[in-house]
Motif scaffolding. Structure first.
Motif, mmCIF file in Angstrom:
data_model
loop_
_atom_site.group_PDB
_atom_site.id
_atom_site.type_symbol
_atom_site.label_atom_id
_atom_site.label_comp_id
_atom_site.label_asym_id
_atom_site.label_seq_id
_atom_site.Cartn_x
_atom_site.Cartn_y
_atom_site.Cartn_z
ATOM 1 N N ILE A 63 0.610 4.181 13.526
ATOM 2 C CA ILE A 63 0.059 5.347 14.203
ATOM 3 C C ILE A 63 -1.464 5.277 14.250
ATOM 4 N N ALA A 64 -2.089 4.730 13.210
ATOM 5 C CA ALA A 64 -3.543 4.542 13.237
ATOM 6 C C ALA A 64 -3.936 3.631 14.393
ATOM 7 N N HIS A 71 5.475 17.693 7.397
ATOM 8 C CA HIS A 71 5.325 16.845 8.585
ATOM 9 C C HIS A 71 6.588 16.970 9.445
ATOM 10 N N ASN A 93 6.331 10.338 10.992
ATOM 11 C CA ASN A 93 5.770 11.383 10.133
ATOM 12 C C ASN A 93 4.319 11.716 10.470
ATOM 13 N N ALA A 94 3.496 10.683 10.702
ATOM 14 C CA ALA A 94 2.074 10.934 10.957
ATOM 15 C C ALA A 94 1.873 11.693 12.267
ATOM 16 N N SER A 107 2.804 12.824 -1.907
ATOM 17 C CA SER A 107 2.287 12.735 -0.539
ATOM 18 C C SER A 107 2.987 11.632 0.241
ATOM 19 N N THR A 108 3.440 10.593 -0.472
ATOM 20 C CA THR A 108 4.155 9.495 0.174
ATOM 21 C C THR A 108 4.958 8.749 -0.880
ATOM 22 N N GLY A 137 4.736 3.353 9.565
ATOM 23 C CA GLY A 137 4.218 4.616 10.054
ATOM 24 C C GLY A 137 2.710 4.651 10.116
ATOM 25 N N HIS A 138 2.059 4.766 8.965
ATOM 26 C CA HIS A 138 0.622 5.048 8.933
ATOM 27 C C HIS A 138 -0.194 4.003 9.697
ATOM 28 N N VAL A 147 2.454 15.252 11.357
ATOM 29 C CA VAL A 147 1.320 15.831 10.622
ATOM 30 C C VAL A 147 0.277 16.372 11.601
#
Length: 245
Positions: A224-225, A51, A10-11, A104-105, A220-221, A14
């Motif tokens: 990806i970060a 996204h 998803n990220a 948002s999540t 995910g978050h 985005v």
């Protein structure tokens, strides 16, 4: 047992959607993740397509079928008619979440006392299509018997409170204990145990030590970060090592 890592894209989507351009390429990043040993890919398409876009789903399915046929496609979402008609075409596993379109999540699990009658025919429909069905649950053991009774194959424990406690050892220990109690009860009920939300390379090893029977983590978050710093390939390897502790 090897705990599976499903990379949530998803990220990536985005970032792509900020411009009317085809990069970063969702399928391309998924390919790198799978080639680096990720066990599957996760997406959560929302009605506004802010996204993941609906058009991404067949492309991701094709990637897995053509290049990584032993990996899995997990699709998360609220099971309204439109979501079910779309997701059941592509998913190996569907994770049912009680999100409203505006969220948002995902930030809470199902209330089985209220939602079981709604979920039971949904789960039956998906099981008839040989799709594994996971239900999103709060880090509270109450209600898991109902999840079993309505036919779910497993649960995904919402680990947001555990991830959010990164700056307090006391809060993190308390949140981890709550997750462990839920996971233990699910194991007793012979439900698969997945986990997801705010999981990182740092907080995965304590979780794995307490719950070594985890089936899958969907990340995910945090992943990806890390990929922005280390690249997708090395990041997947870092998370796989964290899961192997």
């Amino acid at each position: 047992m090897t705990i599976k890592l499903s990379v949530n894209l998803n990220a990536i989507a985005v970032l792509r959607n900020r411009r009317n351009l085809p990069w970063p390429n969702v399928v391309g990043m998924g390919r790198i993740a799978l080639d680096a040993s990720a066990d599957g890919l996760t997406v959560h398409p929302r009605p506004d397509q802010r996204h993941i876009r609906f058009t991404d789903l067949p492309d991701i399915r094709r990637l897995i079928d053509d290049e990584f046929p032993n990996r899995e496609f997990n699709i998360e979402g609220y099971p309204d008619q439109a979501f079910l008609d779309m997701a059941e075409l592509y998913a190996d596993q569907i994770t049912l979440v009680p999100d409203s379109p505006q969220q948002s999540t995902s930030d809470h699990g199902w209330d089985f006392g209220r939602d079981s009658a709604f979920l039971k025919p949904v789960i039956s429909r998906l099981k008839e299509r040989s799709i594994r069905v996971i239900v999103f649950v709060n880090p509270v053991a109450d209600g898991l018997e109902a999840a079993k009774d309505i036919g779910a194959d497993g649960i995904e424990i919402y680990t947001g409170p555990y991830g959010d406690a990164y700056d307090s050892d006391e809060k993190q220990a308390k949140a981890l204990e709550a997750v462990t109690i839920v996971a233990q009860r699910a194991k007793e009920l012979k439900l698969l145990v997945n986990a997801g939300h705010d999981l990182t390379v740092s907080n995965l090893p304590p979780l794995v030590k307490r719950v070594p029977w985890l089936y899958e983590t969907s990340i995910g978050h945090g992943l990806i970060a890390d990929a922005l710093e280390h690249g997708m390939r090395e990041t997947v390897l870092r998370f796989k090592r964290a899961l192997a502790i």
